[in-house]
Design a protein around this motif. Structure first.
Motif, PDB file in Angstrom:
ATOM      1  N   ARG A   1      -4.693   1.959   2.703  1.00 33.81           N
ATOM      2  CA  ARG A   1      -3.542   2.685   2.165  1.00 33.81           C
ATOM      3  C   ARG A   1      -3.987   3.894   1.340  1.00 33.81           C
ATOM      4  O   ARG A   1      -3.344   4.955   1.370  1.00 33.81           O
ATOM      5  N   ASP A   2      -5.091   3.753   0.600  1.00 30.57           N
ATOM      6  CA  ASP A   2      -5.591   4.870  -0.200  1.00 30.57           C
ATOM      7  C   ASP A   2      -5.986   6.046   0.690  1.00 30.57           C
ATOM      8  O   ASP A   2      -5.711   7.209   0.355  1.00 30.57           O
ATOM      9  N   ARG A   3      -6.621   5.743   1.783  1.00 30.47           N
ATOM     10  CA  ARG A   3      -7.041   6.804   2.713  1.00 30.47           C
ATOM     11  C   ARG A   3      -5.812   7.500   3.309  1.00 30.47           C
ATOM     12  O   ARG A   3      -5.792   8.734   3.446  1.00 30.47           O
ATOM     13  N   ARG A   4      -4.807   6.732   3.651  1.00 29.37           N
ATOM     14  CA  ARG A   4      -3.587   7.333   4.196  1.00 29.37           C
ATOM     15  C   ARG A   4      -2.855   8.164   3.145  1.00 29.37           C
ATOM     16  O   ARG A   4      -2.205   9.163   3.465  1.00 29.37           O
ATOM     17  N   GLN A   5      -2.984   7.761   1.890  1.00 30.44           N
ATOM     18  CA  GLN A   5      -2.345   8.527   0.812  1.00 30.44           C
ATOM     19  C   GLN A   5      -3.009   9.891   0.662  1.00 30.44           C
ATOM     20  O   GLN A   5      -2.340  10.889   0.339  1.00 30.44           O
TER      21      GLN A   5
END
Length: 394
Positions: A210-214
């Motif tokens: 999720r952090d990477r997608r953010q």
């Protein structure tokens, strides 16, 4: 008689002139239609745009001829412009030529730059993400959208070379930072492409956290009118997909050996976070397309992409085309009618059923076999003994 000869000679001379003119223009046109070189044949500096503003300024956008437009297409990003394009494809704020039409708002959001779309792939390695990305890009170009796919794996291979599974260990902060830097570099190129006149960019990578997608969302949010569509490729039977795609993976420049691939897969699984409902528009493709989950999908462009993805197959699916067995009218040399099969035709039908029940079809193909046949008696009798999951008469 002499006058007839003169008329013949005059007509012949006119024909020769017309043919010569036609060949001249055909040759001139052919010389302009040179084959576009593949983007893989170019090695460009990722820190600057190959298609720079200075190059365009030197050519003069307002006075560019049709020949210049054709030359524009020979850039290392591939034929993303289209033969009939003109200079309006380049969004240049300094260009005040009112004859150039305003850019179409693809997403109909009313933003200044016009709606642009970033399609982001997501999923574990070996799940068909690159296959889907390339097929979607090819389809969108075919329906006249300026589209380019950006492969994060290719960026990594170009800049760092092939890396072992240890490079993807989430506990290594230095390796993680390198991967984030590669992500930022590829994403900037995608944004630059959209800002220059591209309409859809496809970002091909794992993007499993999720952090990477953010990080991707934060960068796209800086642009006016840009939106994201996520495509997640999922396979619940991970061991099966490793078996099926092992031969293909061996041909990948990113593949070292089976043990290294399994270790790399374990690293990704340890931090894998699937897409949630609050993450915007997305498509989840389960088990090679056997199940599709949609979230917040609306508008013409998104539904076109979803419709195409729903009909993609990431694994081979054989198609057998079979003629019906010998019919009574075949023996009598009669055309048409609705006769049944002869004894030889019935024997053919039994042999066909036995063939499809043998080792010619793998277990997963046998269990998902669909039979399509016409409503004619000879066709129905030919397919009557075949064991299948679905039987359709049409």
């Amino acid at each position: 008689m002499p006058s007839d000869i003169n008329n013949t000679l005059i007509l012949s001379s006119i024909s020769v002139v017309l043919l010569s003119s036609a060949f001249y223009f055909m040759k001139k046109r052919k010389s302009r239609h040179l084959p576009v070189e593949s983007s893989e044949n170019f090695h460009i500096n990722r820190t600057t745009s190959w298609f720079s503003l200075s190059k365009l300024s030197s050519l003069g956008l307002r006075k560019a001829s049709s020949d210049d437009v054709w030359d524009f297409q020979h850039h290392p990003e591939g034929p993303n412009i289209g033969f009939e394009s003109n200079t309006s494809w380049f969004n240049n704020d300094t260009n005040k030529d009112k004859r150039i039409a305003a850019k179409t708002d693809l997403l109909h959001t009313g933003h200044i730059k016009g709606g642009k779309l970033l399609v982001v792939m997501m999923g574990l390695p070996g799940r068909g993400k690159t296959y889907i990305a390339r097929k979607v890009a090819r389809y969108l170009r075919w329906i006249s959208y300026r589209t380019r796919a950006f492969s994060l794996a290719k960026y990594r291979l170009d800049k760092l070379g092939s890396k072992s599974a240890d490079f993807f260990d989430p506990s290594s902060s230095s390796n993680y930072q390198q991967r984030v830097n590669l992500l930022a570099s590829a994403l900037e190129d995608a944004m630059r492409y959209l800002n220059r006149g591209g309409e859809i960019a496809i970002f091909d990578g794992t993007n499993t956290t999720r952090d990477r997608r953010q990080l991707i969302r934060d960068r796209v949010a800086k642009e006016d009118g840009y939106d994201i569509l996520w495509i997640e490729s999922i396979n619940d039977k991970s061991d099966d997909i490793e078996e099926k795609q092992f031969e293909e993976l061996k041909n990948s420049p990113d593949f070292i050996d089976r043990e290294d691939y399994s270790k790399r897969l374990a690293h990704y699984k340890s931090t894998y976070e699937t897409l949630e409902d609050d993450e915007g528009s997305f498509v989840k493709v389960y088990s090679d397309g056997r199940k599709i989950l949609l979230n917040d999908i609306y508008g013409f462009l998104r539904t076109k992409i979803v419709s195409f993805v729903m009909n993609l197959h990431t694994v081979p699916r054989p198609i057998y085309i079979v003629r019906h067995g010998e019919s009574v009218f075949n023996v009598r040399a009669l055309v048409g009618g609705d006769s049944g099969l002869t004894p030889r035709g019935l024997a053919f039908a039994r042999a066909l059923s036995e063939f499809l029940s043998t080792e010619e079809l793998k277990d997963h193909q046998q269990s998902n076999l669909n039979v399509w046949t016409s409503t004619l008696r000879r066709a129905r009798e030919t397919a009557a003994e075949i064991k299948c999951k679905r039987y359709v008469e049409w």
